[in-house]
Motif scaffolding. Structure first.
Motif, PDB file in Angstrom:
ATOM      1  N   ASP A 151       0.857  -1.182   0.000  1.00  0.00           N
ATOM      2  CA  ASP A 151       0.000   0.000   0.000  1.00  0.00           C
ATOM      3  C   ASP A 151       0.895   1.234   0.000  1.00  0.00           C
ATOM      4  N   ALA A 152       0.377   2.359   0.398  1.00  0.00           N
ATOM      5  CA  ALA A 152       1.155   3.602   0.368  1.00  0.00           C
ATOM      6  C   ALA A 152       2.215   3.655   1.461  1.00  0.00           C
ATOM      7  N   GLY A 153       2.152   2.742   2.405  1.00  0.00           N
ATOM      8  CA  GLY A 153       3.126   2.716   3.489  1.00  0.00           C
ATOM      9  C   GLY A 153       4.333   1.864   3.140  1.00  0.00           C
ATOM     10  N   PRO A 154       5.268   1.720   4.069  1.00  0.00           N
ATOM     11  CA  PRO A 154       6.459   0.905   3.820  1.00  0.00           C
ATOM     12  C   PRO A 154       6.137  -0.584   3.897  1.00  0.00           C
ATOM     13  N   VAL A 155       7.019  -1.410   3.365  1.00  0.00           N
ATOM     14  CA  VAL A 155       6.944  -2.851   3.617  1.00  0.00           C
ATOM     15  C   VAL A 155       7.074  -3.038   5.123  1.00  0.00           C
ATOM     16  N   ARG A 156       6.173  -3.839   5.711  1.00  0.00           N
ATOM     17  CA  ARG A 156       6.164  -3.890   7.177  1.00  0.00           C
ATOM     18  C   ARG A 156       5.419  -5.108   7.699  1.00  0.00           C
ATOM     19  N   ILE A 157       5.723  -5.437   8.936  1.00  0.00           N
ATOM     20  CA  ILE A 157       4.921  -6.373   9.717  1.00  0.00           C
ATOM     21  C   ILE A 157       4.115  -5.531  10.702  1.00  0.00           C
ATOM     22  N   GLU A 158       2.807  -5.701  10.693  1.00  0.00           N
ATOM     23  CA  GLU A 158       1.954  -5.002  11.651  1.00  0.00           C
ATOM     24  C   GLU A 158       1.635  -5.968  12.784  1.00  0.00           C
ATOM     25  N   ALA A 159       2.097  -5.632  13.982  1.00  0.00           N
ATOM     26  CA  ALA A 159       1.860  -6.457  15.166  1.00  0.00           C
ATOM     27  C   ALA A 159       1.197  -5.570  16.211  1.00  0.00           C
ATOM     28  N   ALA A 160      -0.113  -5.754  16.398  1.00  0.00           N
ATOM     29  CA  ALA A 160      -0.888  -4.839  17.244  1.00  0.00           C
ATOM     30  C   ALA A 160      -0.692  -3.422  16.699  1.00  0.00           C
ATOM     31  N   ASP A 161      -0.190  -2.498  17.518  1.00  0.00           N
ATOM     32  CA  ASP A 161      -0.045  -1.111  17.064  1.00  0.00           C
ATOM     33  C   ASP A 161       1.307  -0.810  16.431  1.00  0.00           C
ATOM     34  N   VAL A 162       2.243  -1.738  16.490  1.00  0.00           N
ATOM     35  CA  VAL A 162       3.602  -1.435  16.046  1.00  0.00           C
ATOM     36  C   VAL A 162       3.832  -1.879  14.603  1.00  0.00           C
ATOM     37  N   TRP A 163       4.558  -1.057  13.859  1.00  0.00           N
ATOM     38  CA  TRP A 163       5.039  -1.419  12.533  1.00  0.00           C
ATOM     39  C   TRP A 163       6.500  -1.850  12.662  1.00  0.00           C
ATOM     40  N   ILE A 164       6.807  -3.044  12.171  1.00  0.00           N
ATOM     41  CA  ILE A 164       8.189  -3.521  12.130  1.00  0.00           C
ATOM     42  C   ILE A 164       8.633  -3.464  10.672  1.00  0.00           C
ATOM     43  N   VAL A 165       9.563  -2.568  10.376  1.00  0.00           N
ATOM     44  CA  VAL A 165       9.928  -2.244   8.997  1.00  0.00           C
ATOM     45  C   VAL A 165      11.365  -2.691   8.715  1.00  0.00           C
ATOM     46  N   PRO A 166      11.582  -3.597   7.754  1.00  0.00           N
ATOM     47  CA  PRO A 166      12.962  -3.907   7.354  1.00  0.00           C
ATOM     48  C   PRO A 166      13.658  -2.627   6.904  1.00  0.00           C
ATOM     49  N   THR A 167      14.839  -2.374   7.425  1.00  0.00           N
ATOM     50  CA  THR A 167      15.473  -1.088   7.161  1.00  0.00           C
ATOM     51  C   THR A 167      15.711  -0.862   5.673  1.00  0.00           C
ATOM     52  N   ASP A 168      15.377   0.339   5.229  1.00  0.00           N
ATOM     53  CA  ASP A 168      15.652   0.755   3.853  1.00  0.00           C
ATOM     54  C   ASP A 168      16.567   1.978   3.839  1.00  0.00           C
ATOM     55  N   GLY A 169      17.223   2.228   4.979  1.00  0.00           N
ATOM     56  CA  GLY A 169      18.116   3.375   5.087  1.00  0.00           C
ATOM     57  C   GLY A 169      17.505   4.554   5.814  1.00  0.00           C
ATOM     58  N   ARG A 170      16.198   4.510   6.043  1.00  0.00           N
ATOM     59  CA  ARG A 170      15.555   5.553   6.834  1.00  0.00           C
ATOM     60  C   ARG A 170      15.533   5.129   8.299  1.00  0.00           C
ATOM     61  N   THR A 171      15.656   6.080   9.187  1.00  0.00           N
ATOM     62  CA  THR A 171      15.547   5.764  10.605  1.00  0.00           C
ATOM     63  C   THR A 171      14.090   5.490  10.959  1.00  0.00           C
ATOM     64  N   ALA A 172      13.891   4.832  12.092  1.00  0.00           N
ATOM     65  CA  ALA A 172      12.523   4.596  12.562  1.00  0.00           C
ATOM     66  C   ALA A 172      11.822   5.917  12.846  1.00  0.00           C
ATOM     67  N   THR A 173      12.566   6.873  13.381  1.00  0.00           N
ATOM     68  CA  THR A 173      11.968   8.177  13.695  1.00  0.00           C
ATOM     69  C   THR A 173      11.526   8.894  12.427  1.00  0.00           C
ATOM     70  N   ARG A 174      12.317   8.801  11.374  1.00  0.00           N
ATOM     71  CA  ARG A 174      11.919   9.419  10.103  1.00  0.00           C
ATOM     72  C   ARG A 174      10.674   8.739   9.544  1.00  0.00           C
ATOM     73  N   LEU A 175      10.632   7.410   9.586  1.00  0.00           N
ATOM     74  CA  LEU A 175       9.463   6.689   9.086  1.00  0.00           C
ATOM     75  C   LEU A 175       8.213   7.073   9.871  1.00  0.00           C
ATOM     76  N   ALA A 176       8.361   7.173  11.195  1.00  0.00           N
ATOM     77  CA  ALA A 176       7.214   7.561  12.023  1.00  0.00           C
ATOM     78  C   ALA A 176       6.704   8.941  11.621  1.00  0.00           C
ATOM     79  N   HIS A 177       7.636   9.846  11.347  1.00  0.00           N
ATOM     80  CA  HIS A 177       7.256  11.200  10.939  1.00  0.00           C
ATOM     81  C   HIS A 177       6.595  11.198   9.562  1.00  0.00           C
ATOM     82  N   GLU A 178       7.180  10.472   8.609  1.00  0.00           N
ATOM     83  CA  GLU A 178       6.673  10.503   7.236  1.00  0.00           C
ATOM     84  C   GLU A 178       5.292   9.872   7.111  1.00  0.00           C
TER      85      GLU A 178
END
Length: 524
Positions: free
Chosen positions: A346-373
């Motif tokens: 979808d429009a979001g990153p490749v991810r595992i959704e576990a309850a409220d958390v997104w687990i994203v295989p790193t693509d060079g962006r920090t987790a904080t940047r992904l959360a912001h974007e």
């Protein structure tokens, strides 16, 4: 690796002169003598000659004790090695000279100039230099075409790789003869063009450089980063323990040499952390202290590991998008009893959704940047692994705003799959992903520069550094698009030329052809 037809390998009856009786010289002498050659081992120091013969005898005796050879075979090999003070005294008798003296251009030039008029016309002058230009060494000679690099790795009796390095004047038949000789001596030989660092010492620089940068950014301590690279990456040693083994004086000098030789290219810039260690005399194992303490009774620090959170692991997750090499992780979760629902991208990153958390295989962006974007606070990024079906360890980092409950959920999920989880601070590309991407990038640039073929470069890195995979093969298995994307994001974040993508990687991204081709011509 089979000997090529038409090769001109030295016959066992032809004599070899090894100049320099240090650790490398005596090892090369033993390799040549074991292949049936009469070997003259020369050193101006009588003590060096004595120590070399003693060390050779001890190694042969060890081979007899371990059943690798008979006492008669060991005695015959020992008898084929003759120590001499002056190389000029035996130069007329040899077909091959291998110098293993001090890494000083002028000293090597003087040696070869003194031997050139004495050796037979068909004799080859080989240098074991690990960093100096073959072209520069050969330039003053009357016949520079018979000078070639024959770079062994330490210890020569155990390390399989030999880099055969051609300068501008090296005759192709000379390089081929040395290549075939190395193969006859039981080595794996690769062909390289004379450029700073040749293959191994150039392509390996990111293995140290990225770890040193991540350490400088405070992502974790040395023991933790070493454990991730070793256990998740499959490398035999982590970067910090390997630098301690090599010696920081040696490792820093090689990095500095390659950096200056490439006109201070940011990709090879040395580390201030390592410079401080050298200045402090903390050179690693040989001085008793480096990144680790080697004093008697010193305790090796343990890698950081997340506390058990199995009670927070979800029973079901959603996997969104195309996971590529991470698909084995989803299979491992399913085998552990986690229900995995697959959903298209979808429009979001490749991810595992576990309850409220997104687990994203790193693509060079920090987790904080992904959360912001993406406007989703609970984001965790996951480092790469060599084999998700079997990896015993994985690294995670969370966004600055990630809730503790969501973090515990992510930790528990991986722990349920039997994976020890190592938390890192939220640095871009974490540790293994950026290391693998930079190794693949450097290897691709070496191919582009004509330093070696893809096959030879991957072979050199596997056998010269004991990497679990050649960097080009690893890049192909990971996916060129993932490598390029991660490097582009690192370049954007840091604003440095250090992370520029090799034009060859982009070309393979566009043409879809295999990156780790066995034939250089296949990339044309």
């Amino acid at each position: 690796m089979q000997e090529r037809e038409g090769g001109a390998a030295l016959a066992p009856g032809e004599a070899v002169l090894v100049v320099g009786a240090g650790a490398m010289g005596r090892g090369i002498a033993l390799v040549a003598a074991s292949a049936g050659h009469l070997v003259f081992l020369s050193d101006v120091s009588e003590e060096a000659r004595r120590r070399a013969l003693t060390a050779i005898a001890e190694e042969l005796d060890g081979g007899v004790r371990k059943g690798r050879m008979s006492a008669e075979e060991a005695s015959a090999i020992r008898d084929r090695i003759r120590a001499v003070a002056e190389p000029q005294s035996v130069a007329s008798q040899v077909r091959l000279v291998i110098e293993a003296i001090v890494e000083d251009l002028e000293v090597k030039r003087v040696l070869f100039a003194s031997l050139e008029p004495l050796v037979p016309p068909q004799a080859i002058l080989a240098t074991n230099t690990s960093s100096l230009s073959i072209t520069a060494i050969a330039a003053p000679l009357a016949r520079p075409e018979r000078v070639v690099g024959m770079h062994f790795f330490n210890p020569p009796t155990r390390m399989k790789l030999v880099e055969v390095v051609s300068g501008l004047a090296t005759a192709p038949e000379v390089a081929q003869a040395i290549r075939d000789t190395a193969v006859r001596w039981g080595k794996i030989a690769v062909m390289a063009r004379s450029t700073p660092g040749f293959i191994v010492n150039r392509v390996a620089r990111p293995f140290y450089a990225e770890a040193l940068r991540v350490l400088a950014e405070g992502a974790a301590d040395c023991a933790t980063l070493d454990a991730i690279v070793r256990e998740a990456g499959g490398f035999p040693m982590g970067p910090f323990e390997l630098m301690d083994l090599i010696g920081h004086d040696v490792n820093f000098a090689v990095t500095s040499s390659v950096w200056s030789a490439y006109f201070y290219d940011k990709r090879f810039q040395p580390s201030l952390i390592q410079q401080e260690l050298v200045w402090a005399g903390r050179l690693g194992r040989k001085s008793g202290r480096g990144f680790y303490d080697y004093a008697a009774g010193a305790q090796r620090p343990a890698a950081a590991e997340a506390p058990p959170c199995l009670d927070r692991a979800p029973s079901a997750v959603a996997a969104v998008g195309e996971f590529g090499p991470f698909s084995a992780l989803l299979e491992r979760l399913a085998a552990a009893g986690v229900v995995v629902h697959r959903r298209p991208a979808d429009a979001g990153p490749v991810r595992i959704e576990a309850a409220d958390v997104w687990i994203v295989p790193t693509d060079g962006r920090t987790a904080t940047r992904l959360a912001h974007e993406y406007g989703h606070a609970d984001v965790v990024v996951l480092d790469w692994a060599r084999d998700w079906a079997q990896t015993p360890r994985a690294a995670l980092a969370r966004a600055d705003g990630c809730a503790q409950d969501s973090w515990a959920c992510a930790l528990g999920l991986l722990q349920r799959a039997g994976i020890a989880v190592t938390p890192l601070d939220d640095v871009a590309g974490l540790i293994l992903a950026r290391t693998v991407a930079m190794l693949a990038n450097e290897a691709a640039d070496a191919v582009l520069a004509g330093i070696g073929t893809p096959r030879d470069i991957d072979t050199a890195m596997r056998y010269g550094t004991n990497y679990p995979l050649g960097p080009l093969a690893w890049g192909e298995a990971t996916g060129v698009a993932r490598i390029v994307g991660l490097l582009d994001r690192l370049a954007e974040l840091y604003g440095e030329d250090r992370y520029r993508v090799s034009p060859l990687l982009r070309r393979h991204l566009w043409n879809g052809r295999p990156l780790a081709s066995g034939d250089e011509g296949e990339r044309k």
